[in-house]
Design a protein around this motif. Structure first.
Motif, PDB file in Angstrom:
ATOM      1  N   GLU A   1      95.561  -9.394  25.983  1.00 52.54           N
ATOM      2  CA  GLU A   1      96.776  -9.258  26.839  1.00 52.54           C
ATOM      3  C   GLU A   1      97.792 -10.090  26.736  1.00 52.54           C
ATOM      4  N   LYS A   2      97.498 -11.597  26.299  1.00 54.94           N
ATOM      5  CA  LYS A   2      98.611 -12.498  25.960  1.00 54.94           C
ATOM      6  C   LYS A   2      99.501 -11.932  24.860  1.00 54.94           C
ATOM      7  N   ALA A   3      98.786 -11.188  23.862  1.00 53.94           N
ATOM      8  CA  ALA A   3      99.564 -10.680  22.690  1.00 53.94           C
ATOM      9  C   ALA A   3     100.215  -9.662  22.808  1.00 53.94           C
ATOM     10  N   ARG A   4     100.111  -8.790  23.797  1.00 48.80           N
ATOM     11  CA  ARG A   4     100.949  -7.712  24.169  1.00 48.80           C
ATOM     12  C   ARG A   4     102.186  -8.289  24.770  1.00 48.80           C
ATOM     13  N   LYS A   5     102.171  -9.332  25.465  1.00 45.80           N
ATOM     14  CA  LYS A   5     103.481 -10.004  26.021  1.00 45.80           C
ATOM     15  C   LYS A   5     104.300 -10.500  25.026  1.00 45.80           C
ATOM     16  N   LEU A   6     104.008 -10.751  24.045  1.00 43.30           N
ATOM     17  CA  LEU A   6     104.733 -11.335  22.780  1.00 43.30           C
ATOM     18  C   LEU A   6     105.445 -10.384  21.833  1.00 43.30           C
ATOM     19  N   LEU A   7     105.200  -9.042  22.190  1.00 43.42           N
ATOM     20  CA  LEU A   7     105.621  -8.013  21.571  1.00 43.42           C
ATOM     21  C   LEU A   7     107.179  -8.018  21.643  1.00 43.42           C
ATOM     22  N   LYS A   8     108.029  -7.505  20.879  1.00 40.50           N
ATOM     23  CA  LYS A   8     109.431  -7.508  21.046  1.00 40.50           C
ATOM     24  C   LYS A   8     109.968  -6.273  20.443  1.00 40.50           C
ATOM     25  N   TYR A   9     111.102  -5.915  21.251  1.00 47.96           N
ATOM     26  CA  TYR A   9     111.725  -4.555  20.637  1.00 47.96           C
ATOM     27  C   TYR A   9     113.401  -5.135  20.699  1.00 47.96           C
ATOM     28  N   GLU A  10     113.959  -5.103  19.670  1.00 50.92           N
ATOM     29  CA  GLU A  10     115.381  -5.471  19.633  1.00 50.92           C
ATOM     30  C   GLU A  10     116.628  -4.398  19.799  1.00 50.92           C
ATOM     31  N   LYS A  11     116.343  -3.507  19.118  1.00 52.56           N
ATOM     32  CA  LYS A  11     117.562  -2.567  19.247  1.00 52.56           C
ATOM     33  C   LYS A  11     117.732  -1.877  20.545  1.00 52.56           C
ATOM     34  N   GLY A  12     118.844  -1.854  20.887  1.00 55.29           N
ATOM     35  CA  GLY A  12     119.108  -1.043  22.321  1.00 55.29           C
ATOM     36  C   GLY A  12     118.856  -1.727  23.213  1.00 55.29           C
ATOM     37  N   GLY A  13     118.570  -3.258  23.301  1.00 51.21           N
ATOM     38  CA  GLY A  13     118.114  -4.125  24.397  1.00 51.21           C
ATOM     39  C   GLY A  13     118.821  -5.411  24.151  1.00 51.21           C
ATOM     40  N   LEU A  14     118.446  -6.270  25.080  1.00 54.25           N
ATOM     41  CA  LEU A  14     118.878  -7.808  25.087  1.00 54.25           C
ATOM     42  C   LEU A  14     117.865  -8.445  23.882  1.00 54.25           C
TER      43      LEU A  14
END
Length: 334
Positions: A296-309
């Motif tokens: 659960e904590k690890a999923r909060k660390l996932l990032k997606y850069e393109k198209g967002g902040l």
């Protein structure tokens, strides 16, 4: 009557009896020696307890090595070359399923725009470059235009990317080189590309692989960090990393491999706090446990850069699929 000093025949026959006792005594002595020897050998056979004490430190050392480890450059213990190749290729296959649409995240329409954008991406994010290049290419659409540009005007456009003076010098310089030496066209050979100002092997392979379809390995900071975490190589020099990793895969896999590794490094396997608990290749990773292992904590660390902040959070990899189970286009893609 017997004379003094003489023995009767019966006495003579009895006299040797004491001599017969000697062998018995000898036998007893020999038996005693054997018993003593047996005792000694038994004492020797009881030596194993000290040996067990000597083995104990080895077990303790093994336990320490088996614990979650930090990133190291040593190869996986007892892993053969064949096992390494198989593990590396399996990691690539797993990442290909998670990121089937992995591609360069720099926006470009032709080889010239790609080489310029890649030079500008040094020490900044692809998102920042994509926010900057539209104005640059709108004003200077060709190498000839950029070669003749006023450096101060180019610097003003490139200021948001950081190191804008050095980058201005590079993009104007490579534009002049393209105009004067290659007829305004980006060359499709490695030996020609690396002659352009600001273009090294990393940039050259990005251009070759994505503009000309020629295989190449892009060794950027993400790629270097991950292949060392996975213990594919112990090398630190980018050129040596390129050679070592390239030897593990067919040449035809090199370009897609680069995209898979870089995407994974940007979204899941971060430099400071990897999302180990949400990592699809955790069972294959020797560095598992360096980051957050709680799912659960690890999923909060996932990032997606393109198209967002920058640093925008994302959902697990399955969220990248559309309703029909097909790869969804990246956020913000046209």
């Amino acid at each position: 009557m017997e004379k003094p000093g003489k023995k009767s025949p019966a006495a003579a026959r009895k006299s040797p009896a004491p001599a017969k006792k000697a062998p018995a005594a000898a036998k007893k002595a020999a038996a005693a020696k054997k018993t003593a020897g047996a005792g000694k050998s038994a004492a020797v056979k009881k030596a194993p307890p000290p040996k067990k004490q000597l083995v104990a430190p080895k077990k303790a050392t093994a336990t320490v090595r088996a614990a979650p480890v930090k990133t190291v450059v040593k190869p996986v213990e007892d892993e053969s070359r064949t096992a390494l190749v198989r593990r590396a290729r399996r990691i690539n296959r797993e990442l290909a399923e998670v990121f089937p649409y992995a591609h360069p995240e720099l926006d470009f329409e032709n080889p010239f725009q790609l080489v310029v954008a890649t030079v500008l991406s040094a020490q900044t994010t692809d998102l920042r470059v994509n926010q900057t290049t539209p104005a640059l290419f709108a004003k200077y659409p060709t190498p000839e235009d950029l070669a003749a540009a006023n450096p101060e005007e180019v610097e003003e456009i490139l200021r948001p990317t950081g190191f804008f003076r050095a980058k201005t010098k590079s993009v104007i310089g490579l534009s002049k080189a393209l105009t004067e030496d290659f007829g305004g066209e980006v060359p499709g050979r490695l030996e020609d590309l690396v002659k352009l100002p600001g273009v090294g092997r990393k940039t050259a392979f990005v251009v070759l692989g994505n503009a000309f379809g020629r295989p190449g390995i892009t060794v950027d900071t993400h790629f270097q960090r991950l292949v060392r975490r996975w213990r594919w190589t112990a090398e630190t020099d980018p050129d040596k990393i390129e050679a070592a990793v390239g030897a593990l895969f067919p040449k035809s896999d090199w370009t897609d491999l680069s995209h898979h590794v870089i995407w994974h490094g940007r979204r899941i396997c971060h430099a400071r706090k990897p999302a180990c608990g949400a990592c699809p290749i955790a069972p294959l990773c020797p560095a598992y446990g360096e980051g957050e292992t709680d799912p659960e904590k690890a999923r909060k660390l996932l990032k997606y850069e393109k198209g967002g902040l920058p640093g925008q959070r994302l959902k697990p990899p399955q969220a990248y699929l559309d309703a029909g189970g097909r790869p969804a286009p990246p956020l913000g893609a046209g």
